[in-house]
Enzyme design. Structure first.
Site, PDB file in Angstrom:
ATOM      1  NE  ARG A  51      -3.611  -1.389  10.363  1.00 58.02           N
ATOM      2  CZ  ARG A  51      -2.670  -0.823   9.619  1.00 58.02           C
ATOM      3  NH1 ARG A  51      -2.842   0.351   9.091  1.00 58.02           N
ATOM      4  NH2 ARG A  51      -1.547  -1.469   9.413  1.00 58.02           N
ATOM      5  NE  ARG A  75       7.385  -2.893   5.932  1.00 56.83           N
ATOM      6  CZ  ARG A  75       6.096  -2.673   6.121  1.00 56.83           C
ATOM      7  NH1 ARG A  75       5.342  -2.216   5.135  1.00 56.83           N
ATOM      8  NH2 ARG A  75       5.548  -2.963   7.273  1.00 56.83           N
ATOM      9  NE  ARG A 126       2.673  -5.279  11.177  1.00 62.59           N
ATOM     10  CZ  ARG A 126       3.671  -5.129  10.318  1.00 62.59           C
ATOM     11  NH1 ARG A 126       4.808  -5.786  10.520  1.00 62.59           N
ATOM     12  NH2 ARG A 126       3.540  -4.346   9.287  1.00 62.59           N
ATOM     13  CE  LYS A 157      -2.107  -0.847   3.883  1.00 63.28           C
ATOM     14  NZ  LYS A 157      -1.513  -2.136   4.314  1.00 63.28           N
ATOM     15  NE  ARG A 169       6.919  -0.760  10.170  1.00 64.15           N
ATOM     16  CZ  ARG A 169       5.737  -0.734   9.534  1.00 64.15           C
ATOM     17  NH1 ARG A 169       5.620  -0.109   8.394  1.00 64.15           N
ATOM     18  NH2 ARG A 169       4.703  -1.351  10.057  1.00 64.15           N
TER      19      ARG A 169
HETATM   20  P1  ADP Z   1       1.494  -2.035   7.944  1.00 64.40           P
HETATM   21  O1  ADP Z   1       0.423  -1.702   6.960  1.00 64.40           O
HETATM   22  O2  ADP Z   1       2.728  -2.485   7.282  1.00 64.40           O
HETATM   23  O3  ADP Z   1       1.064  -2.872   9.092  1.00 64.40           O
HETATM   24  P2  ADP Z   1       1.374   0.635   9.002  1.00 64.40           P
HETATM   25  O4  ADP Z   1       2.537   1.539   8.890  1.00 64.40           O
HETATM   26  O5  ADP Z   1       0.167   0.952   8.225  1.00 64.40           O
HETATM   27  O6  ADP Z   1       1.990  -0.745   8.622  1.00 64.40           O
HETATM   28  O7  ADP Z   1       0.944   0.472  10.519  1.00 64.40           O
HETATM   29  C1  ADP Z   1       1.863   0.120  11.519  1.00 64.40           C
HETATM   30  C2  ADP Z   1       1.164   0.024  12.863  1.00 64.40           C
HETATM   31  O8  ADP Z   1       0.592   1.297  13.212  1.00 64.40           O
HETATM   32  C3  ADP Z   1      -0.015  -0.927  12.910  1.00 64.40           C
HETATM   33  O9  ADP Z   1       0.389  -2.258  13.152  1.00 64.40           O
HETATM   34  C4  ADP Z   1      -0.829  -0.341  14.070  1.00 64.40           C
HETATM   35  O10 ADP Z   1      -0.267  -0.656  15.314  1.00 64.40           O
HETATM   36  C5  ADP Z   1      -0.672   1.141  13.868  1.00 64.40           C
HETATM   37  N1  ADP Z   1      -1.735   1.697  12.999  1.00 64.40           N
HETATM   38  C6  ADP Z   1      -1.560   2.269  11.775  1.00 64.40           C
HETATM   39  N2  ADP Z   1      -2.737   2.672  11.249  1.00 64.40           N
HETATM   40  C7  ADP Z   1      -3.692   2.332  12.161  1.00 64.40           C
HETATM   41  C8  ADP Z   1      -5.108   2.461  12.218  1.00 64.40           C
HETATM   42  N3  ADP Z   1      -5.800   3.012  11.190  1.00 64.40           N
HETATM   43  N4  ADP Z   1      -5.752   1.987  13.305  1.00 64.40           N
HETATM   44  C9  ADP Z   1      -5.087   1.441  14.321  1.00 64.40           C
HETATM   45  N5  ADP Z   1      -3.765   1.273  14.339  1.00 64.40           N
HETATM   46  C10 ADP Z   1      -3.052   1.720  13.285  1.00 64.40           C
END
Ligand code: ADP
Ligand code: ZN
Length: 210
Positions: free
Chosen positions: A88, A123, A167, A13, A156
């Site tokens: 999410r 990554r 996750r 994404k 990360r």
């Molecule tokens: P990825 O899509 O690779 O999991 P992100 O950078 O989108 O990584 O998100 C990393 C972390 O940030 C998630 O695992 C969560 O803990 C938090 N996070 C990000 N966006 C949200 C959201 N919309 N709602 C809740 N937690 C979020």
């Protein structure tokens, strides 16, 4: 154009968000990047979010909804935006509707779980500008150095194997129901994530025109 990118962690994404951002000249808004930035700077938000993010759990809805509401109110979002990583959960999507945010299209990037595990473990991200790379699929031009800003890229904490599995479970339980949510509005388009980033990009841009 107001867009949502949907898909499992590591589906690509963020990478596609950067491409669409350059293509349509609208900002990519990543709640993950906003949270990581806050964590790096040790702000109140960062402190609140850290334990959830590091454990691969979702940050509580109320916190991210507030972040998004504030971010979308910035002037650069006036002519459109790409949401990467938000919503999410179904309550987050409902909050967007309640705030009165109109969504034009939801692009799901679909990648099977086995591939996801392989991708996330390779990554690397730039802690300074948020750019995302992969040691095999999208390497930096100079090893370990961000192409965009020259900072040293890092892995990360939540890209470690055990956390990756957590996750993915969270994704299937809490985020995947959004596919139904947006299917009902007729706005969902699914793109199959390809081996080559450029192939996924071509399909993503096609989905935008559709
Ligand atoms: P990825 O899509 O690779 O999991 P992100 O950078 O989108 O990584 O998100 C990393 C972390 O940030 C998630 O695992 C969560 O803990 C938090 N996070 C990000 N966006 C949200 C959201 N919309 N709602 C809740 N937690 C979020
Ligand atoms: Zn950078």
């Amino acid at each position: 154009m107001n867009l949502i990118l949907l898909g499992a962690p590591g589906a690509g994404k963020g990478t596609q968000a950067e491409v669409i951002c350059d293509h349509l000249h609208i900002p990519a808004v990543s709640t993950g990047n906003i949270l990581r930035e806050a964590m790096k700077n040790g702000t109140a938000l960062g402190v609140k979010a850290k334990s959830f993010v590091d454990a691969g759990q979702l940050v509580p809805d109320q916190i991210v909804i507030e972040i998004i509401q504030e971010r979308l109110a910035q002037p650069d979002c006036a002519s459109g935006f790409i949401l990467d990583g938000f919503p999410r959960t179904v309550p987050q999507a409902e909050a967007l509707d309640q705030i009165g945010v109109r969504i034009d299209k939801v692009i799901e990037i679909y990648v099977p779980d086995e591939k996801i595990e392989q991708r996330l473990s390779g990554r690397r991200v730039c802690p300074d500008c948020g750019a995302s790379y992969h040691v095999d699929y999208k390497p930096t031009a100079t090893e370990g150095v961000c192409d965009k800003c020259g900072a040293a890229v890092v892995q990360r904490k939540d890209d470690h194997p055990d956390t990756i599995r957590d996750r993915l479970r969270v994704y299937h339980e809490q985020t995947e129901p959004l596919k139904d949510y947006y299917l009902k509005t007729g706005k969902l388009v699914t793109v199959e994530g390809q081996e080559e980033v450029s192939d996924t990009t071509r399909l993503t841009l096609q989905a935008l025109e559709a």
